[in-house]
Scaffold this motif. Structure first.
Motif, short mmCIF file in Angstrom:
data_model
loop_
_atom_site.label_atom_id
_atom_site.label_comp_id
_atom_site.label_asym_id
_atom_site.label_seq_id
_atom_site.Cartn_x
_atom_site.Cartn_y
_atom_site.Cartn_z
N TYR A 81 66.45 58.81 -15.37
CA TYR A 81 66.21 57.38 -15.25
C TYR A 81 65.70 56.81 -16.58
N GLY A 82 66.08 55.55 -16.83
CA GLY A 82 65.63 54.88 -18.05
C GLY A 82 65.34 53.41 -17.78
N TYR A 83 64.17 52.96 -18.21
CA TYR A 83 63.78 51.56 -18.03
C TYR A 83 64.61 50.67 -18.96
N VAL A 84 65.00 49.52 -18.46
CA VAL A 84 65.94 48.67 -19.19
C VAL A 84 65.43 48.27 -20.57
N GLU A 85 64.14 47.96 -20.70
CA GLU A 85 63.62 47.58 -22.01
C GLU A 85 63.67 48.76 -22.98
N ASP A 86 63.50 49.97 -22.47
CA ASP A 86 63.64 51.15 -23.32
C ASP A 86 65.08 51.31 -23.79
N VAL A 87 66.03 51.07 -22.89
CA VAL A 87 67.44 51.17 -23.24
C VAL A 87 67.81 50.11 -24.28
N VAL A 88 67.29 48.91 -24.11
CA VAL A 88 67.52 47.84 -25.10
C VAL A 88 66.96 48.25 -26.46
N ASP A 89 65.81 48.88 -26.46
CA ASP A 89 65.23 49.36 -27.71
C ASP A 89 66.16 50.36 -28.40
N ALA A 90 66.80 51.23 -27.60
CA ALA A 90 67.76 52.19 -28.17
C ALA A 90 68.96 51.47 -28.77
N ILE A 91 69.46 50.45 -28.09
CA ILE A 91 70.60 49.70 -28.61
C ILE A 91 70.25 49.06 -29.94
N LEU A 92 69.08 48.45 -30.02
CA LEU A 92 68.65 47.80 -31.26
C LEU A 92 68.49 48.82 -32.39
N LYS A 93 67.93 49.96 -32.08
CA LYS A 93 67.78 51.00 -33.10
C LYS A 93 69.14 51.54 -33.54
N SER A 94 70.10 51.56 -32.62
CA SER A 94 71.42 52.12 -32.94
C SER A 94 72.18 51.29 -33.97
N LEU A 95 71.74 50.06 -34.22
CA LEU A 95 72.35 49.25 -35.27
C LEU A 95 72.28 49.94 -36.62
N LYS A 96 71.30 50.85 -36.77
CA LYS A 96 71.11 51.55 -38.04
C LYS A 96 71.48 53.03 -37.96
N TRP A 97 71.96 53.47 -36.80
CA TRP A 97 72.30 54.89 -36.68
C TRP A 97 73.66 55.17 -37.29
N ASP A 98 73.84 56.42 -37.72
CA ASP A 98 75.12 56.85 -38.27
C ASP A 98 76.16 56.97 -37.16
N THR A 99 77.42 57.01 -37.55
CA THR A 99 78.51 57.21 -36.60
C THR A 99 78.27 58.48 -35.78
N GLY A 100 78.45 58.36 -34.47
CA GLY A 100 78.27 59.52 -33.63
C GLY A 100 78.04 59.15 -32.18
N THR A 101 77.82 60.17 -31.36
CA THR A 101 77.56 60.02 -29.94
C THR A 101 76.12 60.42 -29.66
N TYR A 102 75.40 59.56 -28.95
CA TYR A 102 73.98 59.78 -28.72
C TYR A 102 73.67 59.70 -27.22
N LYS A 103 72.94 60.69 -26.73
CA LYS A 103 72.54 60.72 -25.32
C LYS A 103 71.16 60.09 -25.19
N LEU A 104 71.06 59.07 -24.36
CA LEU A 104 69.79 58.38 -24.14
C LEU A 104 69.07 59.03 -22.96
N GLY A 105 68.71 60.29 -23.14
CA GLY A 105 68.05 61.04 -22.08
C GLY A 105 66.55 61.00 -22.21
N SER A 106 65.87 61.60 -21.24
CA SER A 106 64.42 61.61 -21.24
C SER A 106 63.94 62.70 -20.29
N GLU A 107 62.63 62.75 -20.10
CA GLU A 107 62.03 63.69 -19.15
C GLU A 107 61.97 63.11 -17.74
N GLN A 108 62.48 61.88 -17.58
CA GLN A 108 62.42 61.23 -16.26
C GLN A 108 63.53 61.77 -15.36
N ARG A 109 63.38 63.00 -14.95
CA ARG A 109 64.40 63.68 -14.14
C ARG A 109 63.84 63.90 -12.74
#
Length: 240
Positions: free
Chosen positions: A157-185
């Motif tokens: 599970y991932g909280y929406v504001e946390d996911v938005v934070d990942a999207i904003l950070k990804s503006l500066k990430w290199d080309t690739g595939t990223y898993k937005l995982g966590s310990e919330q299992r």
């Protein structure tokens, strides 16, 4: 930097847009179908638009593929020189893909890698938060809960504001595939027991991952989720 956000009126998009002043939104809810609408110039495309729902995709596989696959291809052809950020799903990496929705996301990923050079693929977990259609927020508003299957399936599970934070950070990430995982299992039963309302079991629904243990590690350079779903439930945020 010109930014286009598809699906900006959707759940994640509506949380993202306030962080991107000046971004242009395209959404079928406002009459902009990515299959047919005019596509403005952009340096960055954040592609959130999709026909959602694993169960619904079992009933309408053609419509699901038309939007999720052909819509993505149209954007790739239009924005060959832009940075392309794609909202995918952790369901694409499970033991087997069991719905047209999951398959459409997997195929979208493959087209991006084939046709584009500057891309970021974000494999989302189960996103929850006020206004979502997640099982968490749905159950917080219901008096009696229905669990499809035995409820032992583990999900991330991932909280929406946390996911938005990942999207904003990804503006500066290199080309690739990223898993937005966590310990919330947690299992579906864990969620139901935490909410603390009466629940019953019903047969599994075709297309849903009801007998697998979802695996989605955090494979990002600098993103870490801050909100835990159990804290969210305990605080009753989604029930307000």
């Amino acid at each position: 930097m010109g930014i286009v956000v598809t699906g900006h009126e959707g759940f994640v998009g509506s949380y993202l847009m306030p962080h991107l002043p000046g971004a242009i939104g395209l959404d079928i809810k406002s009459g902009d179908d990515i299959l047919t609408c005019d596509l403005p110039d952009a340096d960055v495309v954040i592609h959130l638009a999709a026909k959602p729902g694993v169960v619904a995709s079992m009933d309408e596989p053609y419509a699901n593929a038309e939007t999720n696959v052909m819509g993505t291809i149209r954007l790739l052809e239009r924005y060959k020189d832009a940075k392309f950020i794609f909202a995918s799903s952790g369901g694409t990496i499970q033991e087997s893909i069991e719905s047209p929705y999951g398959l459409s996301k997997f195929v979208g990923e493959e087209y991006i890698k084939l046709l584009h050079k500057n891309y970021v693929i974000l494999r989302f977990c189960n996103v929850y938060g006020p206004g979502s259609r997640s099982v968490v927020d749905k159950w917080l508003k219901e008096d009696e809960l229905t669990i499809f299957g035995d409820g032992k399936t583990m999900r991330i599970y991932g909280y929406v504001e946390d996911v938005v934070d990942a999207i904003l950070k990804s503006l500066k990430w290199d080309t690739g595939t990223y898993k937005l995982g966590s310990e919330q299992r947690y299992s579906v039963l864990d969620i139901a027991k935490a909410i603390g309302k009466p629940y019953t079991h019903a047969p599994e629904r075709p297309g849903e991952i009801t007998h697998q243990n979802s695996q989605l590690p955090n494979e990002t350079p600098n993103w870490h989720p801050k909100v835990d779903v159990m804290e969210y439930i305990a605080n009753g945020i989604g029930s307000n």
